[in-house]
Design a protein around this motif. Structure first.
Motif, PDB file in Angstrom:
ATOM      1  N   ALA A  44      35.106 -25.893 -37.391  1.00  0.00           N
ATOM      2  CA  ALA A  44      34.964 -25.265 -36.078  1.00  0.00           C
ATOM      3  C   ALA A  44      35.096 -23.745 -36.125  1.00  0.00           C
ATOM      4  O   ALA A  44      34.493 -23.035 -35.310  1.00  0.00           O
ATOM      5  N   GLN A  45      35.898 -23.212 -37.057  1.00  0.00           N
ATOM      6  CA  GLN A  45      36.133 -21.760 -37.087  1.00  0.00           C
ATOM      7  C   GLN A  45      34.879 -21.018 -37.560  1.00  0.00           C
ATOM      8  O   GLN A  45      34.012 -21.576 -38.223  1.00  0.00           O
ATOM      9  N   ARG A  46      34.809 -19.729 -37.238  1.00  0.00           N
ATOM     10  CA  ARG A  46      33.618 -18.935 -37.566  1.00  0.00           C
ATOM     11  C   ARG A  46      33.942 -17.689 -38.404  1.00  0.00           C
ATOM     12  O   ARG A  46      33.047 -16.907 -38.699  1.00  0.00           O
ATOM     13  N   ARG A  47      35.190 -17.519 -38.782  1.00  0.00           N
ATOM     14  CA  ARG A  47      35.581 -16.300 -39.496  1.00  0.00           C
ATOM     15  C   ARG A  47      35.271 -16.374 -40.981  1.00  0.00           C
ATOM     16  O   ARG A  47      34.960 -15.366 -41.607  1.00  0.00           O
ATOM     17  N   ARG A  48      35.367 -17.568 -41.580  1.00  0.00           N
ATOM     18  CA  ARG A  48      35.214 -17.684 -43.029  1.00  0.00           C
ATOM     19  C   ARG A  48      34.082 -18.658 -43.341  1.00  0.00           C
ATOM     20  O   ARG A  48      34.205 -19.873 -43.135  1.00  0.00           O
ATOM     21  N   LEU A  50      33.010 -19.601 -46.220  1.00  0.00           N
ATOM     22  CA  LEU A  50      33.356 -20.520 -47.293  1.00  0.00           C
ATOM     23  C   LEU A  50      33.981 -21.795 -46.746  1.00  0.00           C
ATOM     24  O   LEU A  50      33.645 -22.912 -47.177  1.00  0.00           O
ATOM     25  N   LEU A  51      34.859 -21.662 -45.765  1.00  0.00           N
ATOM     26  CA  LEU A  51      35.526 -22.838 -45.218  1.00  0.00           C
ATOM     27  C   LEU A  51      34.595 -23.671 -44.347  1.00  0.00           C
ATOM     28  O   LEU A  51      34.743 -24.894 -44.261  1.00  0.00           O
ATOM     29  N   ARG A  52      33.618 -23.031 -43.691  1.00  0.00           N
ATOM     30  CA  ARG A  52      32.664 -23.806 -42.884  1.00  0.00           C
ATOM     31  C   ARG A  52      31.759 -24.651 -43.781  1.00  0.00           C
ATOM     32  O   ARG A  52      31.401 -25.778 -43.439  1.00  0.00           O
ATOM     33  N   ASN A  53      31.385 -24.088 -44.918  1.00  0.00           N
ATOM     34  CA  ASN A  53      30.509 -24.828 -45.832  1.00  0.00           C
ATOM     35  C   ASN A  53      31.268 -25.837 -46.689  1.00  0.00           C
ATOM     36  O   ASN A  53      30.715 -26.877 -47.076  1.00  0.00           O
ATOM     37  N   TYR A  54      32.524 -25.514 -46.985  1.00  0.00           N
ATOM     38  CA  TYR A  54      33.324 -26.379 -47.865  1.00  0.00           C
ATOM     39  C   TYR A  54      34.700 -26.613 -47.237  1.00  0.00           C
ATOM     40  O   TYR A  54      35.711 -26.068 -47.701  1.00  0.00           O
TER      41      TYR A  54
END
Length: 522
Positions: A44-48, A50-54
């Motif tokens: 859900a977050q949009r800052r990182r 890397l975390l959105r993809n993985y």
């Protein structure tokens, strides 16, 4: 996405089993549920990116990054290449603070043939180590209450930057060991006064502890506090090593009732230290203000601290001293390698003169202007061992100050979290739970033992050099390797001015700066 799907499936299975088979399955369901929630938050977050993809897996690179300083410090670095202080130096401080003789088995681990290696010159006829270490009388012709300064003292660290227990331990250690404790620019707190140690009260650009509501210097309050018997000297801070020319902000969240009282500021509001002083704007005004401070302090030794920048500007101050017939009783030279709770990396890494060059510049300027016999010079910047003290005395200092080494003696582990309020040992934090862990009685004894052993080490080194008095130390006795087969002494590496030469015929390397120096303008 696959790891998150697997965790989600595992969570669902664990929840089913916890509800239908056994409550013990909650031991697995709880952590899996937390991981599922974390993965959902990652998506859900949009800052990182890397975390959105993985989701979940993307956190793995951050763990070793967060632990890298500790892992390197404790497991990877060699004894002599750590920064800011290497393991060998930290070990020496810890052992001396604990009352253990610091010894090195099997010879030095340093490469003594590498360029830049420095060593002191021993004598073929050493002298006896004195029973009592030498002290330095601080107080020029206009001072009526001179002070006997130790060769090593506690450098400026404010209450607020350090915890109440750390300040009190340092002060009690100073009282037990007979040396001075600089308050830092954060004002005189009860923790500075309760320990009974001798104080150098530092006044910064915020005039904390002696300021008006508008932030100006308040003479009456300054005079009242300077008259306290614990205050032996007063010092005006112009700049500090790690961030010269930068003010500071103490966030309102850290300004509790004690800090507000010590600094004379409202509780819970941001406290701003301007980058410059309001009480002077020219070298002449600076010198006059030093004289006024000494008058208000009842004739106690008065001086200023700076990280050296332009040589011309310091020469302008020397010209102002000559013109006004006024000199400070001491000048503390802070090297750019000095520390602070936090500084912009561009400043810590790139701005300001290192201590060696800064110290030699100030010493030469005062000698060349015929003022050196009226002014004592203190030196601060990574002073931690007896050899550090001796080297600085050779380079022009009369005494030294240490901040981070004293923090090590109090228990600092170089976690480098000074600006986060999460210091793990209660030294550089205002968190009551963390501060409580620092035992004042134990740590004050550690400070005393460290100071005593380090000054004794300096005395032993001087005796090995055949020197009975620090005044006998000369730049010829400190040598540096500058090539595979070439060694030069500091007398050869640097220019050393004869007394009064700037007033008669300035050397070519100094003539332009001396001519351009203006006592009425920085």
């Amino acid at each position: 996405m696959l790891p998150l799907l697997l965790v989600a499936l595992g969570t669902a299975g664990a929840l089913f089993l916890a509800g239908s088979v056994s409550a013990w399955w909650w031991c697995a369901a709880g952590p899996l549920l937390a991981l599922t929630a974390l993965g959902g938050a990652d998506l859900a977050q949009r800052r990182r990116s890397l975390l959105r993809n993985y989701p979940l897996v993307g956190h793995l690179p951050f763990l070793p990054e967060a632990l890298r300083p500790e892992l390197r410090q404790h497991f990877a670095e060699r004894g002599f290449d750590g920064r800011p202080y290497d393991r060998n130096v930290r070990t020496v401080v810890y052992e001396r603070a604990a009352g253990i003789d610091a010894e090195e088995p099997f010879g030095t681990g340093r490469d003594v043939y590498v360029d830049g290696y420095e060593f002191l010159e021993p004598s073929m006829r050493p002298v006896e180590v004195p029973d009592e270490p030498p002290v330095v009388r601080v107080g020029g012709p206009d001072c009526t209450q001179p002070y006997e300064m130790s060769l090593l003292n506690v450098s400026a660290m404010s209450f607020g930057a350090l915890s109440s227990h750390a300040i009190l331990a340092l002060n009690r250690g100073a009282a037990l060991g007979g040396f001075a404790h600089d308050t830092g620019e954060g004002g005189l707190s009860d923790h500075h006064l309760r320990g009974g140690g001798d104080l150098v009260w530092e006044i910064g650009t915020g005039y904390f502890g002696c300021r008006t509501a508008e932030g100006d210097f308040e003479e009456r309050e300054f005079a009242d506090k300077a008259a306290l018997p614990e205050v032996k000297c007063v010092s005006l801070k112009l700049s500090q090593g790690a961030k010269p020319g930068v003010g500071g902000v103490l966030p309102g969240a850290k300004v509790n009732a004690e800090i507000a009282q010590a600094r004379g500021v409202p509780e819970g509001r941001d406290v701003v230290s301007p980058p410059y002083h309001r009480v002077f704007s020219t070298p002449r005004e600076l010198v006059r203000f030093i004289a006024r401070m000494r008058e208000l302090a009842g004739g106690k030794p008065t001086g200023f601290k700076l990280c050296v920048g332009s040589r011309r500007q310091f020469l302008a101050v020397c010209k102002a001293m000559l013109a006004e017939g006024v000199t400070p009783d001491f000048i503390v030279v802070d090297g750019s390698e000095g520390g602070t709770g936090a500084a912009p990396p561009e400043f810590a890494d790139n701005i300001g003169t290192p201590l060696t060059e800064g110290l030699i510049t100030v010493h030469n300027a005062l000698v060349g202007a015929g003022l050196r016999d009226r002014v004592r010079i203190g030196a601060g910047g990574k002073v931690a061992t007896g050899s550090d003290i001796v080297k600085r005395l050779l380079q022009g200092a009369d005494y030294t100050n240490a901040a981070r080494a004293m923090m090590f003696a109090v228990g600092c582990v170089q976690a480098r979290r000074c600006h986060t309020n999460t210091c793990p040992v209660g030294v550089a934090t205002q968190d009551p739970r963390r501060v409580r862990a620092l035992d004042v009685a134990d740590k004050s004894e550690r400070v005393r033992r460290y100071h005593r052993a380090t000054v004794h080490s300096a005395s032993r080194i001087m005796a090995a050099m055949g020197v009975r008095d620090p005044d006998e130390l000369t730049p010829h006795r400190l040598l540096r390797r500058v090539g595979p087969t070439t060694v030069r002494s500091y007398a050869q590496l640097y220019e050393w001015l004869p007394p009064g030469v700037l007033l008669a015929e300035p050397p070519a390397a100094w003539a332009a700066d001396w001519a351009a120096a203006d006592p009425d303008s920085f």
